[in-house]
Design a protein around this motif. Structure first.
Motif: not given
Length: 157
Positions: A13-24, A42-50
């Protein structure tokens, strides 16, 4: 809510997070008028995902996502499937510089990657309008046993 799940993947699942943040991150280069919002997203996505990670330690997942991001950034510039919207050579060189620096001095969290990206974006322009990106400090030492005198992603010729 994830709207574009064509890249969602059944593996780590780390790939999904990294892939989306990458595009942002990449979009923040080309949609400069929305740069602040894209980086905040990107920051909100990473925090919400965590906050939703309950199958393992969220820090472990964030560390893996942070280690994937530099490789994904390079892959979308110089890999087999480059993003079509990154057309300016200066932007591609910026990505190469930041991603290479993050490979040499790895970030431990997605937040550290985002901080390094934001810091590099704020760096004063270098020669010929390029940015002199030096995220995560100005480490120039090569790892022991390094054969190459040039950072990953640099071109010879």
């Amino acid at each position: 809510m994830l709207l574009d799940a064509e890249c969602a993947w059944y593996g780590d699942p780390a790939f999904d997070l990294a892939f989306c943040v990458n595009h942002l991150l990449l979009k923040s280069l080309v949609v400069q008028g929305r740069r602040v919002e894209l980086l905040r997203s990107a920051r909100v996505l990473a925090e919400a995902y965590a906050r939703c990670v309950d199958w393992e330690d969220p820090g472990d997942l964030a560390s893996r996502a942070a280690s994937l991001l530099p490789a994904l950034l390079l892959a979308r510039v110089d890999g087999k499937s480059p993003v079509e919207y990154l057309t300016d050579d200066r932007d591609r060189d910026f990505v190469r510089t930041v991603a290479s620096a993050l490979l040499w001095a790895p970030a431990h969290t997605v937040a550290e990657v985002l901080d390094a990206w934001a810091t590099a974006l704020q760096a004063p322009p270098g020669p010929l309008g390029t940015r002199s990106a030096r995220p995560l400090g100005s480490r120039s030492a090569r790892p022991l046993g390094s054969r190459s005198a040039r950072p990953l992603g640099s071109r010879s010729g």
